[in-house]
Design an enzyme around this catalytic site. Structure first.
Site, PDB file in Angstrom:
ATOM      1  N   HIS A 140      71.353  11.660  18.509  1.00 63.19           N
ATOM      2  CA  HIS A 140      72.081  11.249  19.711  1.00 63.19           C
ATOM      3  C   HIS A 140      71.116  10.955  20.856  1.00 63.19           C
ATOM      4  O   HIS A 140      69.929  11.293  20.779  1.00 63.19           O
ATOM      5  CB  HIS A 140      73.129  12.292  20.132  1.00 63.19           C
ATOM      6  CG  HIS A 140      72.590  13.603  20.589  1.00 63.19           C
ATOM      7  ND1 HIS A 140      72.110  14.564  19.726  1.00 63.19           N
ATOM      8  CD2 HIS A 140      72.467  14.131  21.829  1.00 63.19           C
ATOM      9  CE1 HIS A 140      71.730  15.625  20.400  1.00 63.19           C
ATOM     10  NE2 HIS A 140      71.923  15.389  21.705  1.00 63.19           N
ATOM     11  N   HIS A 170      70.991  11.023  25.217  1.00 59.49           N
ATOM     12  CA  HIS A 170      71.573  11.302  26.527  1.00 59.49           C
ATOM     13  C   HIS A 170      70.760  10.499  27.535  1.00 59.49           C
ATOM     14  O   HIS A 170      69.520  10.477  27.443  1.00 59.49           O
ATOM     15  CB  HIS A 170      71.458  12.780  26.908  1.00 59.49           C
ATOM     16  CG  HIS A 170      72.257  13.706  26.071  1.00 59.49           C
ATOM     17  ND1 HIS A 170      73.636  13.681  26.023  1.00 59.49           N
ATOM     18  CD2 HIS A 170      71.872  14.724  25.258  1.00 59.49           C
ATOM     19  CE1 HIS A 170      74.056  14.633  25.222  1.00 59.49           C
ATOM     20  NE2 HIS A 170      73.009  15.276  24.736  1.00 59.49           N
ATOM     21  N   TYR A 205      60.103  12.423  23.160  1.00 58.84           N
ATOM     22  CA  TYR A 205      61.014  11.314  23.454  1.00 58.84           C
ATOM     23  C   TYR A 205      61.928  11.652  24.623  1.00 58.84           C
ATOM     24  O   TYR A 205      63.150  11.694  24.489  1.00 58.84           O
ATOM     25  CB  TYR A 205      61.819  10.946  22.211  1.00 58.84           C
ATOM     26  CG  TYR A 205      60.934  10.768  21.000  1.00 58.84           C
ATOM     27  CD1 TYR A 205      59.887   9.845  21.015  1.00 58.84           C
ATOM     28  CD2 TYR A 205      61.114  11.537  19.860  1.00 58.84           C
ATOM     29  CE1 TYR A 205      59.060   9.686  19.919  1.00 58.84           C
ATOM     30  CE2 TYR A 205      60.283  11.377  18.753  1.00 58.84           C
ATOM     31  CZ  TYR A 205      59.256  10.450  18.793  1.00 58.84           C
ATOM     32  OH  TYR A 205      58.439  10.300  17.707  1.00 58.84           O
TER      33      TYR A 205
END
Length: 170
Positions: free
Chosen positions: A59, A61, A141
């Site tokens: 995922h 954000h 990341y």
């Protein structure tokens, strides 16, 4: 069900975008680089600012701020999802999944500076929360590194407190 998204021209938004079946498609540097390249191409065609981001294996954000008078984040996400999917399918040994992404994503309109700060903290602490690292600084990341470089956050921010238990009590 008719889901109505918030639309604030020039607004700042927090997003959560999840891969299909929570598949860890961003668990390799090449996949993360593909996503980054796609973001750059979409930003070039449809400008926006990425205020904070973390790319997790399954995922993403992020917080975006759109240009004044623009509220169309949906087109940007459609282009990002489509272009990443095309790149994955074109890669050698591609498994050609039907979809890389969950159909929907979650968005929240940032209301004020406190709301912004809370969501930035959530983004940067996410790799620690999920147990991938014990310090936010160890996740590659994440925009956390630019926040440290800019003097907004100290490098030791976002440490899993459980690793500190017993330290100094020997």
């Amino acid at each position: 069900m008719n889901y109505r998204r918030s639309r604030l021209a020039g607004g700042t938004y927090f997003f959560t975008v999840v891969t299909s079946n929570r598949a860890p498609i961003f668990n390799k540097p090449a996949a993360v680089q593909c996503l980054r390249t796609t973001f750059r191409h979409v930003i070039h065609r449809h400008p926006f600012t990425i205020d904070a981001i973390v790319i997790m294996p399954d995922h993403i954000h992020c917080i975006w701020t759109l240009p004044t008078g623009d509220s169309n984040y949906s087109t940007r996400w459609r282009l990002i999802k489509t272009d990443v999917t095309k790149s994955f399918r074109a890669a050698p040994a591609a498994q050609n999944p039907k979809s890389l992404w969950q159909k929907r994503y979650w968005e929240h309109t940032i209301r004020d500076q406190r709301d912004f700060n809370l969501h930035v903290d959530y983004i940067h602490f996410n790799p620690v929360k999920h147990g991938y690292v014990t310090r936010a600084a160890d996740w590659p990341y994440s925009s956390f590194h630019s926040f440290v470089r800019d003097g907004v956050l100290p490098v030791d921010w976002g440490i899993d407190e459980s690793i500190l238990e017993g330290v100094g009590n020997e």
